[in-house]
Design an enzyme around this catalytic site. Structure first.
Site, PDB file in Angstrom:
ATOM      1  N   PRO A 102       0.853  -1.192   0.000  1.00  0.00           N
ATOM      2  CA  PRO A 102       0.000   0.000   0.000  1.00  0.00           C
ATOM      3  C   PRO A 102       0.892   1.247   0.000  1.00  0.00           C
ATOM      4  O   PRO A 102       1.582   1.518   0.974  1.00  0.00           O
ATOM      5  CB  PRO A 102      -0.799  -0.123   1.313  1.00  0.00           C
ATOM      6  CG  PRO A 102      -0.125  -1.177   2.113  1.00  0.00           C
ATOM      7  CD  PRO A 102       0.886  -1.893   1.288  1.00  0.00           C
ATOM      8  N   ASP A 127       5.953   2.117   2.184  1.00  0.00           N
ATOM      9  CA  ASP A 127       5.003   1.037   2.451  1.00  0.00           C
ATOM     10  C   ASP A 127       4.223   1.424   3.711  1.00  0.00           C
ATOM     11  O   ASP A 127       4.780   1.428   4.816  1.00  0.00           O
ATOM     12  CB  ASP A 127       5.801  -0.270   2.661  1.00  0.00           C
ATOM     13  CG  ASP A 127       4.898  -1.476   2.862  1.00  0.00           C
ATOM     14  OD1 ASP A 127       3.734  -1.287   3.250  1.00  0.00           O
ATOM     15  OD2 ASP A 127       5.386  -2.604   2.648  1.00  0.00           O
ATOM     16  N   HIS A 128       2.962   1.736   3.532  1.00  0.00           N
ATOM     17  CA  HIS A 128       2.187   2.268   4.649  1.00  0.00           C
ATOM     18  C   HIS A 128       1.894   1.211   5.720  1.00  0.00           C
ATOM     19  O   HIS A 128       1.429   1.526   6.809  1.00  0.00           O
ATOM     20  CB  HIS A 128       0.890   2.888   4.126  1.00  0.00           C
ATOM     21  CG  HIS A 128       0.343   3.983   4.998  1.00  0.00           C
ATOM     22  ND1 HIS A 128       0.848   4.263   6.250  1.00  0.00           N
ATOM     23  CD2 HIS A 128      -0.656   4.879   4.796  1.00  0.00           C
ATOM     24  CE1 HIS A 128       0.181   5.263   6.784  1.00  0.00           C
ATOM     25  NE2 HIS A 128      -0.732   5.654   5.922  1.00  0.00           N
ATOM     26  N   ARG A 129       2.184  -0.072   5.417  1.00  0.00           N
ATOM     27  CA  ARG A 129       2.026  -1.094   6.464  1.00  0.00           C
ATOM     28  C   ARG A 129       3.120  -0.941   7.510  1.00  0.00           C
ATOM     29  O   ARG A 129       2.973  -1.354   8.653  1.00  0.00           O
ATOM     30  CB  ARG A 129       2.151  -2.497   5.851  1.00  0.00           C
ATOM     31  CG  ARG A 129       1.022  -2.858   4.915  1.00  0.00           C
ATOM     32  CD  ARG A 129       1.323  -4.168   4.218  1.00  0.00           C
ATOM     33  NE  ARG A 129       2.591  -4.134   3.498  1.00  0.00           N
ATOM     34  CZ  ARG A 129       3.154  -5.184   2.924  1.00  0.00           C
ATOM     35  NH1 ARG A 129       2.579  -6.362   2.988  1.00  0.00           N
ATOM     36  NH2 ARG A 129       4.307  -5.068   2.272  1.00  0.00           N
TER      37      ARG A 129
END
Ligand code: CAO
Length: 432
Positions: A228, A404-406
């Site tokens: 994401p 990476d928004h995780r």
């Protein structure tokens, strides 16, 4: 000394002749005990013939599509030299031929053929369409293993073999289609792009893609689907840095180095990564933890005539700007001459993609997963900026951090770019 083991067709019941529907090995292949060698099929059943010995296939006596009867030679194996006790194991239970009998070149009765799982199966639906019913697919264990290895769901693969049997080539074709996005079944979540005959609208030509372009397409697609992405844009005032760089161009030239902005950027990025260790990490495959890396290896995207490649410059934190500039020139030169070695493109912890030499104001680079961040750099422009109460001409460098928004939240990302921009505004901070 190696023994020669002839493998013959075992008892095939009431049949005089059966079809050879798969030959699973080739001359020169190393095989292990019980590894499937060929698949035989009659009107009623199919069976695989397992290898009675470990060794190398030296001769194949059957042909795909041919017919064989009980006792016919299938192939010959040059048995591997094994310690006595392992030979006994390989030869199976005591009623099987002993190694001595094999040495006498008596044809080795193969261990009992294993009924293929397909024995109990009906062929897939007529028309070869993807089998979606509960009926298990019609394929040999070797093909099943191959499909498992590639993560291919055999229920979705159409078989092109006799009676709809799924062959290795069918699995390869299925995986290829999945990779290119063609033939993706409806309901997989991603609607397929329609196939259009462009020649209906005007002249077209087909230009084959280079190997590099195909590889990077697959990597980018994988990252795009898995990560994401969010992109944080920022600007660094590099007026002083550029003056510093220009002041050292002659010295760099004397050292045989082209001192571009990128070497300074690498140094500043390594310093910011040290400050924000999550940005220099990877998500563990189980998603339960972060793997923080205690080294700073930077991938640098290089534009080549064959497409994008990303050589890696190692231990950026420990090298001087001159060293980095030298290494960058050398590695990007080799990238353009297609002389990179596999080790040159492995181990990056973070990537920089600099398009600033070409132009642009901002872009959204794609994270090179399993890295968690990538810095895009656009063209620096001199423009009026308020410094205190008055306007001054400043050289402003646009940077775009995709992450990476995780793993990285927005606050961390903007702290990272703020740190980076201050380091670039005053490069002396990097040595602090
Ligand atoms: N702003 C303004 N000028 C810049 C700049 C920037 N951000 N970055 C570089 N420049 C200048 C350089 O200083 C150099 O100027 P001089 O000739 O006056 O010294 C000139 O532009 C050319 O630089 P360069 O691009 O040849 O060298 P570099 O070290 O900056 O970059 C490399 C090297 C290998 C990264 C670059 O050549 C390249 O291939 N870039 C493309 C990367 C790419 O395709 N990314 C996209 C990935 S996603 O599809």
């Amino acid at each position: 000394m190696s023994d020669t083991v002839p493998v013959v067709v075992p008892d095939i019941g009431d049949f005089d002749q059966v079809d050879v529907v798969e030959v699973l090995v080739a001359v020169g292949d190393d095989v292990s005990v019980d590894q499937s060698l060929i698949t035989l099929e009659s009107d009623k059943a199919s069976m695989e013939v397992p290898s009675p010995a470990a060794g190398r296939v030296v001769e194949i006596a059957v042909e795909l599509g041919g017919q064989v009867g009980e006792g016919d030679l299938i192939l010959t194996i040059e048995a591997a030299d094994l310690p006595a006790e392992e030979r006994e194991e390989a030869a199976g239970p005591s009623e099987e031929p002993s190694p001595t009998a094999v040495e006498a070149a008596a044809p080795a009765p193969s261990p009992a053929p294993r009924p293929s799982p397909s024995r109990r199966r009906r062929p897939p639906p007529a028309g070869g369409g993807p089998a979606t019913s509960a009926s298990p697919p019609h394929a040999s264990p070797a093909v099943r293993r191959f499909a498992r290895l590639l993560g291919a769901d055999l229920r979705r693969v159409s078989g092109s073999g006799a009676k709809g049997r799924i062959l290795r080539e069918d699995v390869e074709g299925f995986v290829k289609e999945a990779m290119t996005g063609r033939g993706r079944p409806a309901g997989a979540g991603i609607p397929p792009v329609p196939e259009i005959d462009f020649s209906k609208f005007g002249p077209v030509e087909s230009k084959p893609l280079s190997r590099i372009r195909k590889l990077s397409a697959a990597n980018l697609h994988r990252s795009w689907l898995n990560v994401p992405h969010v992109t944080q844009h920022d600007e660094a005032d590099i007026t002083d840095l550029e003056a510093f760089r220009r002041a050292h161009l002659d010295e760099a030239r004397e050292r045989g180095v082209r001192l571009t902005l990128l070497a300074f950027l690498m140094k500043a990025v390594a310093a910011s990564l040290a400050e924000f260790p999550d940005m220099n990490s990877s998500l563990a495959p189980d998603g339960e933890s972060l793997i923080l890396k205690g080294y700073f290896h930077l991938g640098v995207a290089v534009d080549t005539p064959d497409g994008l490649v990303v050589p890696v410059v190692r231990d950026v934190d420990r090298k001087s700007v001159y060293e980095l500039a030298g290494e960058l020139g050398e590695v990007s030169g080799r990238a353009r001459e297609r002389k990179l070695r596999p080790a040159d493109i492995q181990g990056a912890t973070f990537t920089i993609s600099s398009l600033g030499g070409i132009g642009g104001t901002a872009f959204t680079p794609i994270v090179n997963a399993p890295e968690v961040g990538i810095l895009g750099v656009s063209r620096a422009v001199r423009r009026p900026v308020y410094v205190g109460a008055g306007l001054a001409p400043r050289l402003m460098l646009p940077v775009s951090l995709s992450y990476d928004h995780r793993v990285i939240d927005g606050a961390c990302a903007v702290r990272f770019t703020t740190h980076l921009c201050s380091a670039l505004a005053d490069i002396r901070r990097v040595v602090l």
